[in-house]
Design an enzyme around this catalytic site. Structure first.
Site, short mmCIF file in Angstrom:
data_model
loop_
_atom_site.label_atom_id
_atom_site.label_comp_id
_atom_site.label_asym_id
_atom_site.label_seq_id
_atom_site.Cartn_x
_atom_site.Cartn_y
_atom_site.Cartn_z
N LYS A 1 94.89 54.70 15.48
CA LYS A 1 94.85 56.33 15.42
C LYS A 1 94.02 57.04 16.29
O LYS A 1 94.55 58.31 16.68
CB LYS A 1 94.71 56.72 13.86
CG LYS A 1 95.80 56.30 13.01
CD LYS A 1 95.65 56.68 11.68
CE LYS A 1 96.79 55.85 10.72
NZ LYS A 1 96.62 56.35 9.18
N LYS B 1 78.31 62.21 7.24
CA LYS B 1 79.81 62.32 7.82
C LYS B 1 80.55 63.26 6.81
O LYS B 1 81.43 64.09 7.15
CB LYS B 1 80.44 60.93 7.92
CG LYS B 1 80.15 60.49 9.18
CD LYS B 1 80.58 58.70 9.08
CE LYS B 1 81.86 58.67 9.14
NZ LYS B 1 82.43 57.19 9.05
P1 NDP Z 1 88.17 54.60 7.97
O1 NDP Z 1 87.67 53.32 8.54
O2 NDP Z 1 88.29 55.69 9.04
O3 NDP Z 1 87.03 55.15 6.83
C1 NDP Z 1 86.59 54.45 5.65
C2 NDP Z 1 85.72 55.24 4.92
O4 NDP Z 1 85.38 54.50 3.69
C3 NDP Z 1 84.52 55.92 5.19
O5 NDP Z 1 84.27 57.07 4.65
C4 NDP Z 1 83.60 54.77 4.74
O6 NDP Z 1 82.27 55.25 4.63
C5 NDP Z 1 84.25 54.28 3.36
N1 NDP Z 1 83.55 53.07 2.85
C6 NDP Z 1 84.03 52.02 3.45
N2 NDP Z 1 83.44 50.78 2.64
C7 NDP Z 1 82.91 51.67 1.59
C8 NDP Z 1 82.19 51.04 0.52
N3 NDP Z 1 81.78 49.87 0.33
N4 NDP Z 1 81.64 52.05 -0.57
C9 NDP Z 1 81.66 53.34 -0.12
N5 NDP Z 1 82.41 53.81 0.92
C10 NDP Z 1 82.82 52.97 1.78
O7 NDP Z 1 89.33 54.29 7.13
P2 NDP Z 1 90.53 55.35 6.82
O8 NDP Z 1 90.09 56.67 6.63
O9 NDP Z 1 91.52 55.33 8.18
O10 NDP Z 1 91.46 54.44 5.82
C11 NDP Z 1 90.75 54.46 4.45
C12 NDP Z 1 91.72 54.07 3.38
O11 NDP Z 1 92.89 54.88 3.23
C13 NDP Z 1 92.23 52.40 3.87
O12 NDP Z 1 92.04 51.77 2.81
C14 NDP Z 1 93.64 52.58 4.25
O13 NDP Z 1 94.42 51.50 4.13
C15 NDP Z 1 93.95 53.90 3.35
N6 NDP Z 1 95.17 54.81 4.06
C16 NDP Z 1 96.21 54.62 3.11
C17 NDP Z 1 97.36 55.56 3.66
C18 NDP Z 1 98.66 55.45 2.84
O14 NDP Z 1 99.75 55.79 3.44
N7 NDP Z 1 98.60 54.88 1.49
C19 NDP Z 1 97.27 56.32 5.04
C20 NDP Z 1 95.73 56.16 5.64
C21 NDP Z 1 95.16 55.46 5.11
P3 NDP Z 1 80.96 55.32 5.90
O15 NDP Z 1 81.34 56.67 6.48
O16 NDP Z 1 79.65 55.24 5.12
O17 NDP Z 1 81.42 54.14 6.60
#
Ligand code: NDP
Length: 273
Positions: free
Chosen positions: A65, A155
């Protein structure tokens, strides 16, 4: 026949071909929709080839993306705001237009579930691409409060600063969250590792609405946890998936498909209905 597809890696699990095939049938549009799973360093070439060979549009999912943002000729205002592209349309004058339909899909699904966003006190968990895409459409609904909490607090602060011009949005550390929220949206990918964002149970109450952008064939870990704490209205991201697809279909074909029947078909396909 007009060709569309979704780029991702991995993408074999994607439900997009199923959804768009049903949209096409419903709206009597002649098109085919497939999958492409290029290696990460071959994505740009694969995208160019697809359009050079007559492709009309595509969806882009993890991990492409952000990369796509730099590969299109023009960006829609919402893609520019989101900093990420999930939909590309080849326009009639040969321009590759990058758009982002994720946030619109989220808001449409929340509304379909009867959630009233105007005046709503929203807590958004996560500050990744999905949160970024959601912020402008959520703020356009005029919530009374929008707080972002993220594991990496800097962030969340960065996002709050970036979107501040669109409305009241602030960042807060998980451990300092307090007060009453009407809606908690989990945009973290914690559930993917079977983990939970570090949220205090006291933030969950019987009247709260819980939305997890993730979805599966059973409760996500976050939804399961929220239920245990007493949440009654829980929603997963399957509806968002269908709504963002409908938004993309509308961008491509200029005709808006109905979503609720397709969502039911998808649940039946997944065995959750
Ligand atoms: P990114 O990798 O860009 O962001 C992930 C986020 O999750 C970050 O803020 C990260 O925090 C946080 N995170 C990851 N692991 C943990 C944890 N163990 N505890 C707390 N926070 C955590 O992913 P996306 O934003 O692209 O996607 C996020 C979710 O949304 C995914 O599960 C994806 O499948 C879902 N999604 C669903 C869609 C739909 O149509 N239903 C569309 C788009 C996304 P940090 O900054 O600290 O790393």
């Amino acid at each position: 026949m007009d060709r569309y597809l979704v780029f991702g890696h991995p993408v074999r699990h994607s439900k997009s071909p199923f959804i768009h095939t049903l949209f096409a049938r419903q709206t009597q549009q002649e098109l085919e929709y497939g999958l492409a799973e290029p290696a990460v360093d071959e994505f740009a070439d694969s995208l160019r080839s697809f359009f050079a060979e007559g492709g009309k549009g595509c969806n882009v999912t993890v991990p492409f993306k952000e990369q796509t943002f730099a590969l299109v000729d023009r960006l829609s205002p919402r893609a520019k705001r989101a900093g990420a592209v999930n939909t590309i349309k080849l326009t009639d004058d040969g321009v590759l237009l990058g758009d982002n339909t994720d946030g619109a899909g989220l808001v449409a699904d929340l509304k379909a579930h009867g959630v009233i966003l105007t005046g709503c006190r929203i807590l958004l968990l996560g500050a990744g691409g999905a949160a970024r895409g959601a912020l402008a459409p959520l703020l356009a609904e005029l919530p009374s409060e929008l707080v972002i909490a993220n594991r990496t607090h800097a962030k969340a602060e960065q996002l709050a600063a970036e979107f501040h011009d669109l409305g009241g949005v602030m960042a807060q550390r998980y451990e300092l969250l307090e007060g009453v929220f009407d809606l908690i949206i989990n945009s973290t990918s914690a559930s993917l590792q079977g983990e939970l964002p570090p949220l205090a149970p006291a933030l969950i109450h019987a009247d709260i609405a819980i939305y997890d952008m993730m979805y599966g064939t059973s409760d996500t870990p976050f939804i399961g946890w929220a239920r245990q704490q007493g949440a009654c209205q829980v929603m997963d991201g399957l509806g968002m998936l269908v709504e963002q697809a409908a938004e993309a279909f509308t961008v491509w074909r200029g005709i808006r498909p109905g979503t609720q029947q397709v969502l039911r078909e998808l649940k039946r396909n997944l065995g959750t209905l």
